[in-house]
Design a protein around this motif. Structure first.
Motif, PDB file in Angstrom:
ATOM      1  N   LEU A  23       0.796  -1.316   0.106  1.00  0.00           N
ATOM      2  CA  LEU A  23      -0.024   0.013  -0.018  1.00  0.00           C
ATOM      3  C   LEU A  23       0.769   1.243   0.116  1.00  0.00           C
ATOM      4  O   LEU A  23       0.544   2.166  -0.644  1.00  0.00           O
ATOM      5  CB  LEU A  23      -0.931   0.156   1.315  1.00  0.00           C
ATOM      6  N   ALA A  24       1.847   1.262   0.800  1.00  0.00           N
ATOM      7  CA  ALA A  24       2.877   2.398   0.776  1.00  0.00           C
ATOM      8  C   ALA A  24       3.490   2.392  -0.618  1.00  0.00           C
ATOM      9  O   ALA A  24       3.634   3.747  -1.132  1.00  0.00           O
ATOM     10  CB  ALA A  24       4.109   2.203   1.781  1.00  0.00           C
ATOM     11  N   LEU A  25       3.845   1.555  -1.178  1.00  0.00           N
ATOM     12  CA  LEU A  25       4.597   1.417  -2.673  1.00  0.00           C
ATOM     13  C   LEU A  25       3.410   2.125  -3.543  1.00  0.00           C
ATOM     14  O   LEU A  25       3.560   3.074  -4.368  1.00  0.00           O
ATOM     15  CB  LEU A  25       4.766   0.053  -3.116  1.00  0.00           C
ATOM     16  N   THR A  26       2.232   1.729  -3.379  1.00  0.00           N
ATOM     17  CA  THR A  26       1.110   2.291  -4.390  1.00  0.00           C
ATOM     18  C   THR A  26       1.121   3.878  -3.899  1.00  0.00           C
ATOM     19  O   THR A  26       0.612   4.577  -5.104  1.00  0.00           O
ATOM     20  CB  THR A  26      -0.145   1.542  -4.105  1.00  0.00           C
ATOM     21  N   GLN A  27       1.037   4.388  -2.700  1.00  0.00           N
ATOM     22  CA  GLN A  27       0.816   5.740  -2.379  1.00  0.00           C
ATOM     23  C   GLN A  27       2.029   6.542  -3.238  1.00  0.00           C
ATOM     24  O   GLN A  27       1.746   7.417  -3.519  1.00  0.00           O
ATOM     25  CB  GLN A  27       0.600   5.784  -0.984  1.00  0.00           C
ATOM     26  N   GLN A  28       3.078   5.715  -2.976  1.00  0.00           N
ATOM     27  CA  GLN A  28       4.348   6.822  -3.576  1.00  0.00           C
ATOM     28  C   GLN A  28       4.234   7.027  -5.075  1.00  0.00           C
ATOM     29  O   GLN A  28       4.409   7.793  -5.363  1.00  0.00           O
ATOM     30  CB  GLN A  28       5.641   5.814  -3.359  1.00  0.00           C
ATOM     31  N   LEU A  29       3.758   5.707  -5.576  1.00  0.00           N
ATOM     32  CA  LEU A  29       3.711   5.731  -7.206  1.00  0.00           C
ATOM     33  C   LEU A  29       2.701   6.646  -7.682  1.00  0.00           C
ATOM     34  O   LEU A  29       2.838   7.328  -8.529  1.00  0.00           O
ATOM     35  CB  LEU A  29       3.364   4.406  -7.694  1.00  0.00           C
ATOM     36  N   LEU A  30       1.496   6.967  -6.872  1.00  0.00           N
ATOM     37  CA  LEU A  30       0.225   7.650  -7.131  1.00  0.00           C
ATOM     38  C   LEU A  30       0.646   9.087  -7.068  1.00  0.00           C
ATOM     39  O   LEU A  30       0.452  10.045  -7.669  1.00  0.00           O
ATOM     40  CB  LEU A  30      -0.791   7.211  -6.160  1.00  0.00           C
ATOM     41  N   GLU A  31       1.328   9.443  -5.695  1.00  0.00           N
ATOM     42  CA  GLU A  31       1.818  10.798  -5.543  1.00  0.00           C
ATOM     43  C   GLU A  31       2.854  11.207  -7.001  1.00  0.00           C
ATOM     44  O   GLU A  31       2.872  12.235  -7.260  1.00  0.00           O
ATOM     45  CB  GLU A  31       2.591  10.964  -4.260  1.00  0.00           C
ATOM     46  N   LYS A  32       3.742  10.430  -7.345  1.00  0.00           N
ATOM     47  CA  LYS A  32       4.558  10.399  -8.331  1.00  0.00           C
ATOM     48  C   LYS A  32       3.951  10.782  -9.612  1.00  0.00           C
ATOM     49  O   LYS A  32       4.276  11.743 -10.227  1.00  0.00           O
ATOM     50  CB  LYS A  32       5.733   9.624  -8.563  1.00  0.00           C
ATOM     51  N   GLN A  33       2.936  10.089  -9.964  1.00  0.00           N
ATOM     52  CA  GLN A  33       2.071  10.126 -11.245  1.00  0.00           C
ATOM     53  C   GLN A  33       1.343  11.575 -11.198  1.00  0.00           C
ATOM     54  O   GLN A  33       1.215  12.083 -12.115  1.00  0.00           O
ATOM     55  CB  GLN A  33       1.192   8.953 -11.107  1.00  0.00           C
ATOM     56  N   ASN A  67       2.076  14.322  -9.154  1.00  0.00           N
ATOM     57  CA  ASN A  67       3.046  15.227  -9.689  1.00  0.00           C
ATOM     58  C   ASN A  67       3.485  15.543 -10.999  1.00  0.00           C
ATOM     59  O   ASN A  67       3.768  16.631 -11.404  1.00  0.00           O
ATOM     60  CB  ASN A  67       4.239  15.098  -8.635  1.00  0.00           C
ATOM     61  N   LEU A  68       3.791  14.291 -11.562  1.00  0.00           N
ATOM     62  CA  LEU A  68       4.174  14.385 -13.258  1.00  0.00           C
ATOM     63  C   LEU A  68       2.960  15.011 -13.869  1.00  0.00           C
ATOM     64  O   LEU A  68       3.129  15.783 -14.767  1.00  0.00           O
ATOM     65  CB  LEU A  68       4.320  13.081 -13.577  1.00  0.00           C
ATOM     66  N   ALA A  69       1.639  14.686 -13.686  1.00  0.00           N
ATOM     67  CA  ALA A  69       0.588  15.123 -14.724  1.00  0.00           C
ATOM     68  C   ALA A  69       0.488  16.736 -14.168  1.00  0.00           C
ATOM     69  O   ALA A  69       0.115  17.384 -15.317  1.00  0.00           O
ATOM     70  CB  ALA A  69      -0.574  14.393 -14.029  1.00  0.00           C
ATOM     71  N   GLY A 129       1.210  19.825 -16.834  1.00  0.00           N
ATOM     72  CA  GLY A 129      -0.056  20.707 -17.174  1.00  0.00           C
ATOM     73  C   GLY A 129      -1.457  19.880 -17.455  1.00  0.00           C
ATOM     74  O   GLY A 129      -2.185  20.271 -18.070  1.00  0.00           O
ATOM     75  N   LEU A 130      -1.464  18.715 -17.144  1.00  0.00           N
ATOM     76  CA  LEU A 130      -2.592  17.913 -17.630  1.00  0.00           C
ATOM     77  C   LEU A 130      -3.747  17.945 -16.325  1.00  0.00           C
ATOM     78  O   LEU A 130      -3.508  18.147 -15.372  1.00  0.00           O
ATOM     79  CB  LEU A 130      -2.189  16.229 -17.576  1.00  0.00           C
ATOM     80  N   LYS A 131      -4.739  18.068 -17.072  1.00  0.00           N
ATOM     81  CA  LYS A 131      -6.056  18.424 -16.151  1.00  0.00           C
ATOM     82  C   LYS A 131      -6.185  17.129 -15.409  1.00  0.00           C
ATOM     83  O   LYS A 131      -6.111  16.006 -15.936  1.00  0.00           O
ATOM     84  CB  LYS A 131      -7.509  18.610 -17.166  1.00  0.00           C
ATOM     85  N   SER A 132      -6.462  17.177 -14.251  1.00  0.00           N
ATOM     86  CA  SER A 132      -6.940  16.134 -13.362  1.00  0.00           C
ATOM     87  C   SER A 132      -8.470  16.323 -12.846  1.00  0.00           C
ATOM     88  O   SER A 132      -9.086  17.529 -12.526  1.00  0.00           O
ATOM     89  CB  SER A 132      -6.226  16.218 -12.160  1.00  0.00           C
ATOM     90  N   ASP A 133      -9.341  15.252 -12.709  1.00  0.00           N
ATOM     91  CA  ASP A 133     -10.669  15.372 -12.129  1.00  0.00           C
ATOM     92  C   ASP A 133     -10.698  15.291 -10.640  1.00  0.00           C
ATOM     93  O   ASP A 133     -11.681  15.137 -10.028  1.00  0.00           O
ATOM     94  CB  ASP A 133     -11.493  14.325 -12.729  1.00  0.00           C
ATOM     95  N   GLY A 134      -9.511  15.336 -10.012  1.00  0.00           N
ATOM     96  CA  GLY A 134      -9.303  15.377  -8.661  1.00  0.00           C
ATOM     97  C   GLY A 134      -9.337  13.759  -7.861  1.00  0.00           C
ATOM     98  O   GLY A 134      -9.267  13.929  -6.897  1.00  0.00           O
ATOM     99  N   LYS A 135      -9.778  13.037  -8.772  1.00  0.00           N
ATOM    100  CA  LYS A 135      -9.852  11.584  -8.350  1.00  0.00           C
ATOM    101  C   LYS A 135      -8.491  11.016  -8.189  1.00  0.00           C
ATOM    102  O   LYS A 135      -7.659  11.084  -9.180  1.00  0.00           O
ATOM    103  CB  LYS A 135     -10.668  10.666  -9.080  1.00  0.00           C
TER     104      LYS A 135
END
Length: 138
Positions: A33-43, A45-47, A51-57
């Motif tokens: 779960l911690a690895l998933t959280q780290q990768l999600l945060e990196k994803q 930040n990269l987005a 300047g990619l739009k995010s739906d907030g999810k």
């Protein structure tokens, strides 16, 4: 009689070994779960940086699998933020990550190394289940 003694010793050894696997600190699921959280945060930040739009999810477009922990080491408090009062563990190992929109496009990166720090809340010491959280060292 000697065979009985040997079998009892092997049984005790097996029991102790299995107890160690059950009582992994922190548990492998918390590491995953911690690895998933780290990768999600990196994803995210990269987005954001692109300047990619995010739906907030916060929905990952990847899947972490086959987490292999090579080392779980309890760390001293020194070097971590002052608000971290519980136990801190340095975790090292490898994992596989896959991503893609369809099964045909699925890309798998195998044996990616990782190093992360997980901590517990000292107030949860009496709880049946420990709460683990990702720590970023100073």
């Amino acid at each position: 009689m000697r065979k009985l003694l040997v079998m009892c010793c092997l049984g005790i050894l097996l029991l102790l070994t299995s107890c160690d696997a059950i009582a992994q600190t922190p548990p492998t699921q918390a590491v995953k779960l911690a690895l998933t959280q780290q990768l999600l945060e990196k994803q995210q930040n990269l987005a954001q940086n692109l300047g990619l739009k995010s739906d907030g999810k916060a929905v990952p477009s990847f899947q972490v699998a086959h987490v292999t922990v090579r080392n779980r080491k309890k760390m001293p408090q020194k070097g971590f933020p002052d608000h971290i009062l519980g136990e801190v563990y340095k975790i090292q190992g490898t994992f596989d990550v896959s991503w893609g929109t369809t099964a045909d496009e699925n890309v798998v990166q195998k044996s990616s190394p990782f190093e992360l720090y997980l901590g517990t809340d000292p107030q949860d010491a009496d709880a049946d289940v420990a709460t683990w959280f990702l720590i970023r060292p100073n």
